[in-house]
Motif scaffolding. Structure first.
Motif, PDB file in Angstrom:
ATOM      1  N   GLY A 287     -54.357 -23.119 -58.289  1.00  0.00           N
ATOM      2  CA  GLY A 287     -53.238 -22.418 -58.910  1.00  0.00           C
ATOM      3  C   GLY A 287     -51.897 -22.779 -58.311  1.00  0.00           C
ATOM      4  N   ILE A 288     -51.898 -23.320 -57.098  1.00  0.00           N
ATOM      5  CA  ILE A 288     -50.624 -23.677 -56.469  1.00  0.00           C
ATOM      6  C   ILE A 288     -49.918 -24.771 -57.263  1.00  0.00           C
ATOM      7  N   GLN A 289     -50.696 -25.599 -57.958  1.00  0.00           N
ATOM      8  CA  GLN A 289     -50.085 -26.636 -58.785  1.00  0.00           C
ATOM      9  C   GLN A 289     -49.319 -26.006 -59.945  1.00  0.00           C
TER      10      GLN A 289
ATOM     11  N   GLN B  65     -50.902 -29.112 -53.725  1.00  0.00           N
ATOM     12  CA  GLN B  65     -52.319 -28.827 -53.946  1.00  0.00           C
ATOM     13  C   GLN B  65     -53.182 -29.581 -52.936  1.00  0.00           C
ATOM     14  N   LEU B  66     -52.872 -30.854 -52.732  1.00  0.00           N
ATOM     15  CA  LEU B  66     -53.625 -31.658 -51.770  1.00  0.00           C
ATOM     16  C   LEU B  66     -53.453 -31.118 -50.353  1.00  0.00           C
ATOM     17  N   CYS B  67     -52.239 -30.732 -49.999  1.00  0.00           N
ATOM     18  CA  CYS B  67     -51.979 -30.177 -48.672  1.00  0.00           C
ATOM     19  C   CYS B  67     -52.761 -28.878 -48.471  1.00  0.00           C
ATOM     20  N   ALA B  68     -52.820 -28.040 -49.508  1.00  0.00           N
ATOM     21  CA  ALA B  68     -53.584 -26.791 -49.426  1.00  0.00           C
ATOM     22  C   ALA B  68     -55.067 -27.069 -49.179  1.00  0.00           C
ATOM     23  N   GLN B  69     -55.595 -28.113 -49.826  1.00  0.00           N
ATOM     24  CA  GLN B  69     -56.984 -28.489 -49.602  1.00  0.00           C
ATOM     25  C   GLN B  69     -57.195 -28.898 -48.138  1.00  0.00           C
TER      26      GLN B  69
ATOM     27  N   THR C 162     -45.697 -25.099 -44.258  1.00  0.00           N
ATOM     28  CA  THR C 162     -44.979 -23.820 -44.340  1.00  0.00           C
ATOM     29  C   THR C 162     -44.724 -23.428 -45.790  1.00  0.00           C
ATOM     30  N   GLU C 163     -44.318 -24.404 -46.613  1.00  0.00           N
ATOM     31  CA  GLU C 163     -44.080 -24.136 -48.032  1.00  0.00           C
ATOM     32  C   GLU C 163     -45.356 -23.688 -48.730  1.00  0.00           C
ATOM     33  N   VAL C 164     -46.470 -24.316 -48.399  1.00  0.00           N
ATOM     34  CA  VAL C 164     -47.749 -23.945 -49.003  1.00  0.00           C
ATOM     35  C   VAL C 164     -48.086 -22.495 -48.661  1.00  0.00           C
ATOM     36  N   ARG C 165     -47.957 -22.129 -47.399  1.00  0.00           N
ATOM     37  CA  ARG C 165     -48.255 -20.756 -46.980  1.00  0.00           C
ATOM     38  C   ARG C 165     -47.347 -19.762 -47.697  1.00  0.00           C
ATOM     39  N   GLU C 166     -46.058 -20.082 -47.785  1.00  0.00           N
ATOM     40  CA  GLU C 166     -45.103 -19.172 -48.418  1.00  0.00           C
ATOM     41  C   GLU C 166     -45.392 -19.013 -49.904  1.00  0.00           C
TER      42      GLU C 166
END
Length: 220
Positions: free
Chosen positions: A13-15, A122-126, A162-166
């Motif tokens: 869903g982040i995408q 999305q890749l970073c979140a993975q 940091t952006e992914v977490r936020e």
């Protein structure tokens, strides 16, 4: 803080959220979805990657497809298209395997590299999920695009993490409050599969109620 499993969001869903927060909310909160050519072709590519959870060895590389991942810290779960475990003396040990391995996630996309960072996040979140699960550090991964038939390397920086977490924190906030962001029309709206459900033209018109009443008054 750790999220309960029942509160986990879809990692992919982040995408959607990065591309358009309203699109994410319509899909994941209002449960709306429409197929178009792009989404259908993308699903075909992912079905090939996720045909079944499987693994194979190619020399010093162990390839895992459709690998389930999760993060209690971010409250998300999903699947990785491909994770390559590359033999490396500085890597991690794997159950049932000799030696040590570096972890390298690869995400497959139908089109070509994009101007925005949705695929990158999305890749970073993975990678962040894999780090939490395997207790390791992953500095790099790759995006494979169907149109170019090439991989694009992605370096996972502290700022990106940091952006992914936020973003996930904000997604959890929206989900908890059932918040649907207002329309913010852009040139990307025409390519969105949800444009007929989102109705971005109403956003351009200002107040939707006034827009509808105006059109009713103009009818003979």
């Amino acid at each position: 803080m750790e999220y309960r499993e029942e509160d986990f969001l879809m990692l992919s869903g982040i995408q959607h959220f990065c591309f358009c927060q309203r699109q994410w909310a319509l899909i994941h909160i209002d449960m709306l979805w429409e197929e178009n050519l792009r989404t259908a072709e993308g699903e075909i590519m992912h079905d090939k990657c996720h045909d079944s959870m499987s693994s194979e060895s190619r020399g010093d590389i162990l390839i895992s497809r459709g690998l389930p991942v999760f993060s209690r810290a971010m409250g998300v779960s999903g699947e990785c298209d491909v994770v390559e475990f590359i033999r490396d003396d500085n890597g991690i040990s794997l159950s049932g395997r000799e030696g040590r391995y570096k972890v390298y996630p690869v995400e497959y996309k139908h089109g070509s590299p994009k101007e925005h960072n949705a695929d990158v996040f999305q890749l970073c979140a993975q990678a962040m999920c894999l780090e939490e699960m395997l207790v390791c550090e992953i500095s790099e991964g790759a995006l494979f695009y169907g149109e170019t038939k090439r991989r694009t390397k992605v370096q996972f920086t502290d700022a990106m993490r940091t952006e992914v977490r936020e973003m996930f924190e904000l997604m959890h906030h929206y989900m908890k409050n059932s918040y649907i962001p207002k329309v913010k029309p852009t040139k990307s709206c025409n390519a969105c599969s949800l444009k007929d459900l989102c109705l971005p033209k109403l956003g351009r018109a200002g107040d939707p109620q006034k827009y509808i009443l105006k059109n009713l008054e103009e009818q003979p």
